[in-house]
Design a protein around this motif. Structure first.
Motif, short mmCIF file in Angstrom:
data_model
loop_
_atom_site.label_atom_id
_atom_site.label_comp_id
_atom_site.label_asym_id
_atom_site.label_seq_id
_atom_site.Cartn_x
_atom_site.Cartn_y
_atom_site.Cartn_z
N UNK A 474 -12.84 -30.82 -20.99
CA UNK A 474 -11.63 -31.46 -19.71
C UNK A 474 -12.69 -33.01 -20.60
N UNK A 475 -13.40 -33.93 -21.88
CA UNK A 475 -14.01 -34.50 -22.02
C UNK A 475 -12.89 -36.06 -21.88
N UNK A 476 -12.27 -35.58 -20.97
CA UNK A 476 -11.70 -37.76 -21.05
C UNK A 476 -12.38 -37.04 -19.23
N UNK A 477 -12.96 -36.51 -18.47
CA UNK A 477 -12.95 -36.58 -17.66
C UNK A 477 -14.65 -36.82 -17.14
N UNK A 478 -15.10 -36.50 -18.74
CA UNK A 478 -17.00 -37.26 -18.65
C UNK A 478 -17.30 -38.10 -18.14
N UNK A 479 -17.72 -38.43 -17.66
CA UNK A 479 -18.81 -40.04 -17.15
C UNK A 479 -19.88 -40.40 -18.03
N UNK A 480 -20.35 -41.23 -18.30
CA UNK A 480 -21.58 -41.89 -19.01
C UNK A 480 -22.50 -41.35 -17.53
N UNK A 481 -22.32 -41.98 -15.83
CA UNK A 481 -23.41 -41.23 -14.86
C UNK A 481 -23.09 -40.39 -14.90
N UNK A 482 -22.58 -39.11 -15.41
CA UNK A 482 -23.32 -37.55 -15.37
C UNK A 482 -24.00 -37.96 -16.26
N UNK A 483 -24.68 -38.09 -17.51
CA UNK A 483 -25.62 -38.10 -17.75
C UNK A 483 -26.78 -38.51 -17.07
N UNK A 484 -27.74 -37.20 -17.75
CA UNK A 484 -29.40 -37.24 -16.33
C UNK A 484 -30.90 -36.53 -17.20
N UNK A 485 -31.22 -37.39 -16.94
CA UNK A 485 -32.57 -35.82 -17.41
C UNK A 485 -32.58 -34.56 -17.34
N UNK A 486 -32.33 -34.08 -16.69
CA UNK A 486 -31.97 -32.54 -16.69
C UNK A 486 -30.19 -32.38 -16.70
#
Length: 523
Positions: A474-486
């Motif tokens: 469900x790509x549409x629910x992915x937010x940029x803020x979920x991106x991190x080093x880990x």
């Protein structure tokens, strides 16, 4: 010959094994019998400049290993044989997996001294999963190895398949005298004149004539073993062979070309004819009954001829007949086109092919049209064959061109090599840095070598280590803020979003925090 007879004469198989079991050597000897080559260059003959015919890529000649699947074709004993020699190295198992989707049977080469090795086991499991009939050649009998009964036991226990020895060694290593041929009811002698090669057996299965071999303990041991196999061994069953439940076992030595022809003659009697393939909507496409041409692309190879910068898409023909100049439709796009350039292979020797039928492997010149797993059809009705396996990469590298001025060549080289399927392409979300993922380290080395030699681009490679790659339903629910080093968010070459997690813990932590995000992996 009618089309049906033509198709029924095809035998298409892959040779699988652990590295160094003698797979490429046995391929060469088979080509020798088929009259396809006059001189087998063994992999060991590096200094003489004689390289194995089926190892055509420069890096293979330097290292003496196969890193791509070669395709070779020859006629022998009323059959047209298509051999696919696969990479033995585990870093290239993805290429081998896909190749196994394009064959009807497999020949497993086992080193008599080492028995079943890790890579053999892995590839065997794929054959088993697909119900591919497996024929076993136990190689290097001219060297000291494990006891034959121990090897048979290992085959059965480790692989979980019943074995039926078609022949049996008499002695081993320096005392290797020959093989007791159960199937052809004769003894084949090692290192003798051609006229003395075969000795007849009597009704009891013993030597029918006087021969010095009779006086040896190796002969009496072999006779005892044969009697044991006859009484307590598995019964011979063609049905079980066809279902991949029983493997016929042959002993021999590929390097000295002993037992290889006996194997080939017997194999061709029992090897399956071209088999039906299943479509995504679970229809069976029969090679003869379907009538119209259809096939699927299981491999794309760039720069088989570095002088021409060409790309070849390898097609397994599933049904009907291919004719050069015919119209073909690519099911994925629905586009039709006329095929004017097509080729058949003997490793790097290619010739234009005008006709080919179900069971054959042909090469289509590719200008970037095809993808691995594509279906091509000759009729009006399009369909897709079932998807080919793709692995989830485990090791990742950031890659860039050393010389910024070579950006165009860099992009072209990366995209062309990525389309071959051994490495996967990702880019960071905003900075669009290139990240490559692979199953094994050797794939990166081959990539780097080919970028310099084939595209004249030196690359800088920065390891970012092992990651756990997961795609998102469900790509549409992915937010940029979920991106991190880990939990690094990147895109693959089809612009699908992918998370690269640092480790299992990071992935679990992410899933607990974001229960609504549904992750999945490839194979």
């Amino acid at each position: 010959m009618t089309l049906e007879q033509d198709i029924l004469a095809r035998r298409t198989f892959a040779i699988i094994s652990h590295p160094d079991a003698g797979k490429t050597t046995i391929t060469e000897k088979l080509l020798l019998f088929g009259g396809a080559i006059r001189d087998a260059g063994t992999v060991k003959g590096k200094k003489s400049g004689k390289f194995a015919t089926s190892d055509w890529m420069e890096i293979e000649k330097q290292r003496g290993i196969s890193v791509t699947s070669s395709v070779m074709q020859f006629d022998y004993s009323d059959c047209r044989v298509n051999i696919l020699d696969t990479p033995g190295h585990q870093d290239f198992s993805e290429d081998t997996y896909r190749t196994l989707m394009a064959v009807d049977s497999a020949v497993m080469v086992v080193d008599a001294a080492k028995g079943i090795e890790a890579q053999t086991l892995k590839l065997f499991k794929v054959c088993k999963m697909r119900g591919i009939p497996i024929f076993t050649f136990i190689n290097k009998l001219d060297r000291q190895g494990k006891e034959p009964l121990e090897l048979i036991e290992e085959l059965e226990e480790v692989l979980g398949i019943n074995a039926y020895p078609m022949n049996w060694p008499i002695g081993m290593g320096k005392e290797f005298l020959g093989i007791y041929d159960r199937y052809n009811k004769r003894i084949e002698q090692f290192r003798v004149e051609e006229g003395d090669r075969y000795l007849p057996l009597d009704e009891d299965g013993h030597l029918a004539i006087d021969n010095d071999m009779k006086k040896t303990s190796y002969y009496s041991q072999a006779i005892d073993d044969i009697e044991l196999l006859n009484e307590a061994g598995n019964a011979y069953s063609e049905d079980k062979i066809a279902r991949g439940e029983l493997t016929p076992v042959f002993f021999g030595s590929a390097l000295t070309n002993f037992g290889v022809q006996t194997f080939l003659d017997t194999y061709l009697k029992f090897a399956p004819i071209p088999q039906p393939r299943i479509t995504e909507d679970e229809q069976f496409i029969d090679p003869v009954e379907h009538g119209e041409f259809s096939g699927f692309i299981f491999k794309i190879q760039a720069n088989m001829n570095p002088a021409h910068r060409d790309r070849i898409a390898f097609v397994r023909i599933v049904s009907g007949k291919f004719e050069r100049g015919m119209n073909m439709t690519l099911s994925r796009t629905g586009k039709s086109f006329k095929v004017t350039q097509s080729t058949q292979f003997l490793a790097d020797d290619r010739e234009t092919v005008n006709e080919a039928v179900a069971g054959d492997i042909i090469g289509l010149y590719d200008t970037g049209t095809y993808q691995i797993g594509d279906t091509v059809v000759g009729g009006k009705k399009t369909f897709n064959f079932e998807k080919l396996p793709q692995f989830t990469p485990e090791i990742f590298m950031k890659v860039s061109a050393k010389n910024v001025m070579k950006g165009k060549q860099f992009q072209k080289g990366v995209l062309q090599l990525v389309q071959e399927g051994a490495i996967q392409y990702f880019k960071t979300m905003h900075t669009e840095e290139v990240i490559l993922g692979a199953v094994g380290q050797l794939q990166f080395e081959v990539f780097q070598h080919r970028m310099i030699n084939e595209y004249n681009v030196e690359v800088i490679m920065q390891p970012i280590g092992s990651k756990i790659a997961r795609w998102i339903e469900n790509e549409e629910d992915v937010k940029d803020s979920m991106h991190s080093q880990r939990s690094m968010l990147v895109k693959d070459r089809f612009d699908n979003k992918v998370f690269l997690f640092e480790n299992e813990f990071a992935m679990r932590w992410f899933s607990e925090k974001n229960e609504n995000i549904q992750l999945y992996s490839l194979l």
